[in-house]
Write an enzyme that holds these catalytic residues in place. Structure first.
Site, PDB file in Angstrom:
ATOM      1  N   ASN A  11       0.900  -0.976   0.019  1.00 51.90           N
ATOM      2  CA  ASN A  11       0.071  -0.088   0.020  1.00 51.90           C
ATOM      3  C   ASN A  11       0.892   1.208   0.021  1.00 51.90           C
ATOM      4  OD1 ASN A  11      -1.706   2.137   0.656  1.00 51.90           O
ATOM      5  ND2 ASN A  11      -2.408   1.440   2.461  1.00 51.90           N
ATOM      6  N   TRP A  12       1.129   1.902  -1.377  1.00 50.48           N
ATOM      7  CA  TRP A  12       1.957   2.827  -1.427  1.00 50.48           C
ATOM      8  C   TRP A  12       1.388   4.214  -0.708  1.00 50.48           C
ATOM      9  CZ3 TRP A  12       4.114   2.500  -7.199  1.00 50.48           C
ATOM     10  CH2 TRP A  12       5.012   1.273  -7.236  1.00 50.48           C
ATOM     11  N   LYS A  13       0.251   4.108  -0.411  1.00 47.86           N
ATOM     12  CA  LYS A  13      -0.518   5.337  -0.014  1.00 47.86           C
ATOM     13  C   LYS A  13      -0.160   6.692  -0.739  1.00 47.86           C
ATOM     14  CE  LYS A  13      -0.450   3.473   4.567  1.00 47.86           C
ATOM     15  NZ  LYS A  13      -0.290   3.455   6.081  1.00 47.86           N
ATOM     16  N   HIS A  96      -9.812   1.173   4.662  1.00 49.54           N
ATOM     17  CA  HIS A  96      -8.287   1.441   5.514  1.00 49.54           C
ATOM     18  C   HIS A  96      -8.772   2.457   6.518  1.00 49.54           C
ATOM     19  CE1 HIS A  96      -4.381   2.603   6.139  1.00 49.54           C
ATOM     20  NE2 HIS A  96      -3.740   1.438   5.720  1.00 49.54           N
ATOM     21  N   GLU A  98      -7.179   4.877   7.707  1.00 49.41           N
ATOM     22  CA  GLU A  98      -6.896   6.384   7.566  1.00 49.41           C
ATOM     23  C   GLU A  98      -8.210   6.796   6.774  1.00 49.41           C
ATOM     24  OE1 GLU A  98      -3.251   5.832   5.248  1.00 49.41           O
ATOM     25  OE2 GLU A  98      -1.916   5.357   7.363  1.00 49.41           O
ATOM     26  N   GLU A 168      -5.437  -4.677  10.674  1.00 48.85           N
ATOM     27  CA  GLU A 168      -4.669  -3.495  10.855  1.00 48.85           C
ATOM     28  C   GLU A 168      -5.054  -2.767  12.271  1.00 48.85           C
ATOM     29  OE1 GLU A 168      -2.471  -2.378   7.161  1.00 48.85           O
ATOM     30  OE2 GLU A 168      -4.281  -1.287   7.188  1.00 48.85           O
ATOM     31  N   GLY A 174       2.173   2.753  10.869  1.00 44.10           N
ATOM     32  CA  GLY A 174       3.193   3.677  10.478  1.00 44.10           C
ATOM     33  C   GLY A 174       3.856   4.174  11.970  1.00 44.10           C
ATOM     34  N   SER A 213       3.370  -1.665  10.373  1.00 40.66           N
ATOM     35  CA  SER A 213       4.767  -1.786  10.749  1.00 40.66           C
ATOM     36  C   SER A 213       5.290  -3.043  10.368  1.00 40.66           C
ATOM     37  CB  SER A 213       4.791  -1.154  12.092  1.00 40.66           C
ATOM     38  OG  SER A 213       4.505   0.124  12.140  1.00 40.66           O
ATOM     39  N   GLY A 234       3.048  -0.766   4.522  1.00 40.95           N
ATOM     40  CA  GLY A 234       2.895   0.570   4.177  1.00 40.95           C
ATOM     41  C   GLY A 234       4.359   0.954   3.679  1.00 40.95           C
ATOM     42  N   GLY A 235       4.804   1.745   4.830  1.00 40.45           N
ATOM     43  CA  GLY A 235       6.036   2.216   4.762  1.00 40.45           C
ATOM     44  C   GLY A 235       7.373   1.250   4.110  1.00 40.45           C
TER      45      GLY A 235
HETATM   46  P1  PGA Z   1       2.766   0.573   7.568  1.00 37.40           P
HETATM   47  O1  PGA Z   1       1.245   0.838   6.938  1.00 37.40           O
HETATM   48  O2  PGA Z   1       3.292  -0.647   7.276  1.00 37.40           O
HETATM   49  O3  PGA Z   1       3.505   1.908   7.108  1.00 37.40           O
HETATM   50  O4  PGA Z   1       2.316   0.625   9.156  1.00 37.40           O
HETATM   51  C1  PGA Z   1       0.559  -0.334   6.704  1.00 37.40           C
HETATM   52  C2  PGA Z   1      -0.954   0.003   6.251  1.00 37.40           C
HETATM   53  O5  PGA Z   1      -1.237   1.218   6.730  1.00 37.40           O
HETATM   54  O6  PGA Z   1      -1.526  -0.608   5.385  1.00 37.40           O
END
Ligand code: PGA
Length: 251
Positions: A11-13, A96, A98, A168, A174, A213, A234-235
């Protein structure tokens, strides 16, 4: 027990530019050749056409991070499921945290997005997860149950035959604070039990990813757990070497 193929989804966001995603993508395409894990990438939607071209001929699946619950019409700025389908998306992330927190998406809306994705023959990746205060007040299971039930009520348990669930925990996204493999496993098992109230086979077959994470150095410990079938990253998906290490972490 069913053998579920591991899925690692990036998930590149809202990150990257053409200049940075092109070399990242090339490294990932080359690095995943020959591995048995399924890999998917969910870029910002404007880059979907670019990835559709680049991923052509590779084994990597294409996904989107969000979708409208509506089909077409006067909805400025929105993107429909048909549009994502047009560019070869196989997966679409819905719900998600967010989106839930920053764009006020509630369970009912997420359920409608889930249905919109399936109606076009794509696979929703349904995100569920509790906030830190919900975990601390022992409400984790109640929150996860509510988020799952909203989709089951609207789409039926049948819909989980072509779906992925991503657990999640919001406090782990993050933040560098990963859930321990045991903490994650406990919730993954709960997710399967909740689905099994309606149908055992579906509960057994559905892939449940962990996100929050996941890094190169903890992926293997997580993926070893009985009910964890991969990750939503994500990251760490923005760094080719880290992402490839995660893709190669075996059960
Ligand atoms: P993260 O994000 O790996 O940066 O914690 C995961 C996500 O939000 O899908």
């Amino acid at each position: 027990m069913t053998e579920r193929q591991i899925l690692v989804a990036a998930n590149w966001k809202m990150n990257g530019t053409l200049e940075t995603i092109r070399p990242l993508l090339q490294s990932v395409i080359q690095g995943v050749q020959g591995i048995t894990t399924e890999v998917a990438i969910c870029p910002p939607s404007i880059y979907i056409p670019e990835l559709a071209v680049q991923l052509n001929g590779s084994d990597i699946s294409l996904g989107a991070q969000n979708v409208s619950h509506l089909e077409a019409g006067a909805y400025t700025g929105e993107i429909s499921a048909s549009m994502l389908k047009d560019f070869g998306c196989q997966y679409v992330i819905v719900g998600h945290s967010e989106r839930r927190a920053l764009y006020a998406e509630n369970d009912a809306l997420v359920a409608r997005k889930f249905i919109a994705v399936q109606a076009k023959g794509m696979t929703p990746i349904l995100c569920v997860g509790e906030l830190l205060q919900e975990r601390e007040s022992n409400n984790t299971e109640e929150v996860i149950a509510r988020q799952l039930d909203a989709v089951i009520e609207l789409a039926g348990i049948e819909a989980f035959k072509n779906a992925v669930v991503a657990y999640e925990p919001v406090w782990a996204i993050g933040t560098g604070k990963t859930a321990t493999p045991e903490q994650a496993q406990e919730v993954h098992e709960f997710i399967r039990l909740r689905l099994a109230r309606h149908d055992n086979e579906t509960a057994d077959n559905v892939r449940v990813l962990y996100g929050g994470s996941v890094k190169a150095d903890n992926a293997e410990q997580l993926f070893k757990m009985a009910d964890i079938d991969g990750g939503l990253i994500g990251g760490a998906s923005l760094v080719a070497e880290d992402f490839l290490t995660i893709c190669k972490a075996m059960r």
